[in-house]
Design a protein around this motif. Sequence first.
Motif, PDB file in Angstrom:
ATOM      1  N   VAL A 248       0.829  39.847 -61.653  1.00 25.81           N
ATOM      2  CA  VAL A 248      -0.404  40.041 -60.882  1.00 25.81           C
ATOM      3  C   VAL A 248      -1.031  38.690 -60.549  1.00 25.81           C
ATOM      4  CG1 VAL A 248      -2.781  40.905 -60.990  1.00 25.81           C
ATOM      5  CG2 VAL A 248      -0.879  42.371 -61.707  1.00 25.81           C
ATOM      6  N   TYR A 249      -1.050  37.778 -61.521  1.00 25.98           N
ATOM      7  CA  TYR A 249      -1.588  36.442 -61.267  1.00 25.98           C
ATOM      8  C   TYR A 249      -0.797  35.756 -60.157  1.00 25.98           C
ATOM      9  CZ  TYR A 249      -3.172  31.646 -62.094  1.00 25.98           C
ATOM     10  OH  TYR A 249      -3.698  30.381 -61.928  1.00 25.98           O
ATOM     11  N   SER A 250       0.528  35.799 -60.261  1.00 23.24           N
ATOM     12  CA  SER A 250       1.369  35.156 -59.251  1.00 23.24           C
ATOM     13  C   SER A 250       1.151  35.774 -57.876  1.00 23.24           C
ATOM     14  CB  SER A 250       2.846  35.275 -59.656  1.00 23.24           C
ATOM     15  OG  SER A 250       3.089  34.636 -60.899  1.00 23.24           O
ATOM     16  N   LEU A 251       0.996  37.097 -57.840  1.00 24.45           N
ATOM     17  CA  LEU A 251       0.726  37.759 -56.567  1.00 24.45           C
ATOM     18  C   LEU A 251      -0.633  37.317 -56.013  1.00 24.45           C
ATOM     19  CD1 LEU A 251       1.510  39.748 -54.368  1.00 24.45           C
ATOM     20  CD2 LEU A 251       0.491  41.581 -55.737  1.00 24.45           C
ATOM     21  N   GLY A 252      -1.599  37.092 -56.890  1.00 26.56           N
ATOM     22  CA  GLY A 252      -2.895  36.587 -56.447  1.00 26.56           C
ATOM     23  C   GLY A 252      -2.760  35.266 -55.709  1.00 26.56           C
ATOM     24  N   LEU A 253      -1.873  34.404 -56.199  1.00 28.36           N
ATOM     25  CA  LEU A 253      -1.623  33.130 -55.516  1.00 28.36           C
ATOM     26  C   LEU A 253      -0.987  33.361 -54.148  1.00 28.36           C
ATOM     27  CD1 LEU A 253      -0.296  30.869 -58.437  1.00 28.36           C
ATOM     28  CD2 LEU A 253      -2.568  30.860 -57.395  1.00 28.36           C
ATOM     29  N   VAL A 254      -0.076  34.326 -54.080  1.00 31.48           N
ATOM     30  CA  VAL A 254       0.562  34.658 -52.801  1.00 31.48           C
ATOM     31  C   VAL A 254      -0.479  35.155 -51.805  1.00 31.48           C
ATOM     32  CG1 VAL A 254       2.143  36.272 -51.648  1.00 31.48           C
ATOM     33  CG2 VAL A 254       2.844  35.140 -53.773  1.00 31.48           C
ATOM     34  N   LEU A 255      -1.370  36.052 -52.250  1.00 30.60           N
ATOM     35  CA  LEU A 255      -2.411  36.579 -51.363  1.00 30.60           C
ATOM     36  C   LEU A 255      -3.353  35.469 -50.899  1.00 30.60           C
ATOM     37  CD1 LEU A 255      -3.357  39.951 -53.138  1.00 30.60           C
ATOM     38  CD2 LEU A 255      -1.680  39.546 -51.324  1.00 30.60           C
ATOM     39  N   TYR A 256      -3.685  34.561 -51.815  1.00 30.56           N
ATOM     40  CA  TYR A 256      -4.533  33.423 -51.459  1.00 30.56           C
ATOM     41  C   TYR A 256      -3.854  32.602 -50.365  1.00 30.56           C
ATOM     42  CZ  TYR A 256      -7.661  29.400 -52.150  1.00 30.56           C
ATOM     43  OH  TYR A 256      -8.576  28.386 -51.971  1.00 30.56           O
ATOM     44  N   TYR A 257      -2.563  32.336 -50.552  1.00 26.03           N
ATOM     45  CA  TYR A 257      -1.821  31.539 -49.576  1.00 26.03           C
ATOM     46  C   TYR A 257      -1.765  32.234 -48.223  1.00 26.03           C
ATOM     47  CZ  TYR A 257       1.776  28.420 -47.731  1.00 26.03           C
ATOM     48  OH  TYR A 257       2.457  27.502 -46.968  1.00 26.03           O
ATOM     49  N   MET A 258      -1.578  33.545 -48.238  1.00 23.31           N
ATOM     50  CA  MET A 258      -1.506  34.297 -46.984  1.00 23.31           C
ATOM     51  C   MET A 258      -2.788  34.156 -46.170  1.00 23.31           C
ATOM     52  SD  MET A 258       0.362  37.801 -48.292  1.00 23.31           S
ATOM     53  CE  MET A 258      -0.342  38.738 -46.945  1.00 23.31           C
ATOM     54  N   TYR A 259      -3.930  34.143 -46.861  1.00 22.08           N
ATOM     55  CA  TYR A 259      -5.212  34.066 -46.144  1.00 22.08           C
ATOM     56  C   TYR A 259      -5.578  32.633 -45.776  1.00 22.08           C
ATOM     57  CZ  TYR A 259      -9.932  35.215 -44.669  1.00 22.08           C
ATOM     58  OH  TYR A 259     -11.063  35.369 -43.916  1.00 22.08           O
ATOM     59  N   PHE A 260      -5.465  31.716 -46.748  1.00 24.23           N
ATOM     60  CA  PHE A 260      -5.942  30.351 -46.528  1.00 24.23           C
ATOM     61  C   PHE A 260      -4.854  29.375 -46.091  1.00 24.23           C
ATOM     62  CE2 PHE A 260      -9.061  31.972 -49.723  1.00 24.23           C
ATOM     63  CZ  PHE A 260     -10.179  31.908 -48.910  1.00 24.23           C
ATOM     64  N   LYS A 261      -3.592  29.804 -46.216  1.00 22.09           N
ATOM     65  CA  LYS A 261      -2.442  28.959 -45.852  1.00 22.09           C
ATOM     66  C   LYS A 261      -2.365  27.685 -46.704  1.00 22.09           C
ATOM     67  CE  LYS A 261      -2.101  30.973 -41.279  1.00 22.09           C
ATOM     68  NZ  LYS A 261      -3.298  31.837 -41.387  1.00 22.09           N
ATOM     69  N   THR A 262      -2.833  27.795 -47.909  1.00 24.76           N
ATOM     70  CA  THR A 262      -2.692  26.751 -48.931  1.00 24.76           C
ATOM     71  C   THR A 262      -2.863  27.432 -50.276  1.00 24.76           C
ATOM     72  OG1 THR A 262      -3.525  24.625 -49.724  1.00 24.76           O
ATOM     73  CG2 THR A 262      -5.156  26.199 -48.937  1.00 24.76           C
ATOM     74  N   LEU A 263      -2.453  26.797 -51.344  1.00 22.18           N
ATOM     75  CA  LEU A 263      -2.683  27.332 -52.680  1.00 22.18           C
ATOM     76  C   LEU A 263      -4.005  26.793 -53.225  1.00 22.18           C
ATOM     77  CD1 LEU A 263       0.874  27.211 -54.300  1.00 22.18           C
ATOM     78  CD2 LEU A 263      -0.396  29.211 -53.539  1.00 22.18           C
ATOM     79  N   PRO A 264      -4.638  27.527 -54.137  1.00 20.41           N
ATOM     80  CA  PRO A 264      -5.955  27.106 -54.627  1.00 20.41           C
ATOM     81  C   PRO A 264      -5.937  25.830 -55.454  1.00 20.41           C
ATOM     82  CG  PRO A 264      -5.170  29.007 -55.860  1.00 20.41           C
ATOM     83  CD  PRO A 264      -4.233  28.821 -54.705  1.00 20.41           C
TER      84      PRO A 264
END
Length: 211
Positions: A90-106
């Motif tokens: 779930v954590y890893s998927l959260g990073l994927v979702l973040y990347y999809m929206y912001f086009k960068t990792l947090p």
Amino acid sequence: YADLLHFSEKLVRGLIEIHKKKLIHADVKMANIVVKKASEPKHYDPKYIDFNLSVESGTQARTRGDPTYNAPEVLIRRPSIITWSPASDVYSLGLVLYYMYFKTLPFNMPPWGFDEKYFKTRVEKRQYMMYKGVPLTFMHILQNCLQWEPSNRPTDEQLLEALAQAVIEQKLNKVQKLDSSKLATLDSYELVAAPFIHVDPLIRWIWLGIA
């Protein structure tokens, strides 16, 4: 945004099917998701690939996967043995979702290499960018996925329910967005001056431009 939500739901449903089989993917990342294109973005069909590192849920196994997408409980114990749970995916998927929206990792590794205290501070205190205009419901979904403690992250079903709520808000045109005035008042986020930029060197993702 509507297409991104539908696509995110499909990613969560895929994770649910993996976890129903008592498996942990253990390497969820952009490069391990492939997409079959369709005539419309809402019909795009994402699939998880590369199960070479997958483990049975609840079993003890050595830490593995791309450290850039590792959950904290995995990353800080590399290369030790840990008990794997769906919360790590779930954590890893959260990073994927973040990347999809912001086009960068947090966030990413600091220049001097992995530093547990440095990393923990940024995860626990949410020291990552949430840019002006991001829908608040989606922002909360990301923040919940990126919790430091695995027990504080949503289950697959809770994540799917939250995304369904975001879809309803979007359809009813009731999407509330983060604005600059709220950025100044949400002191718990303690935003850093700039996010760490990361580009996956093994990209196999077909970027759809649906954010």
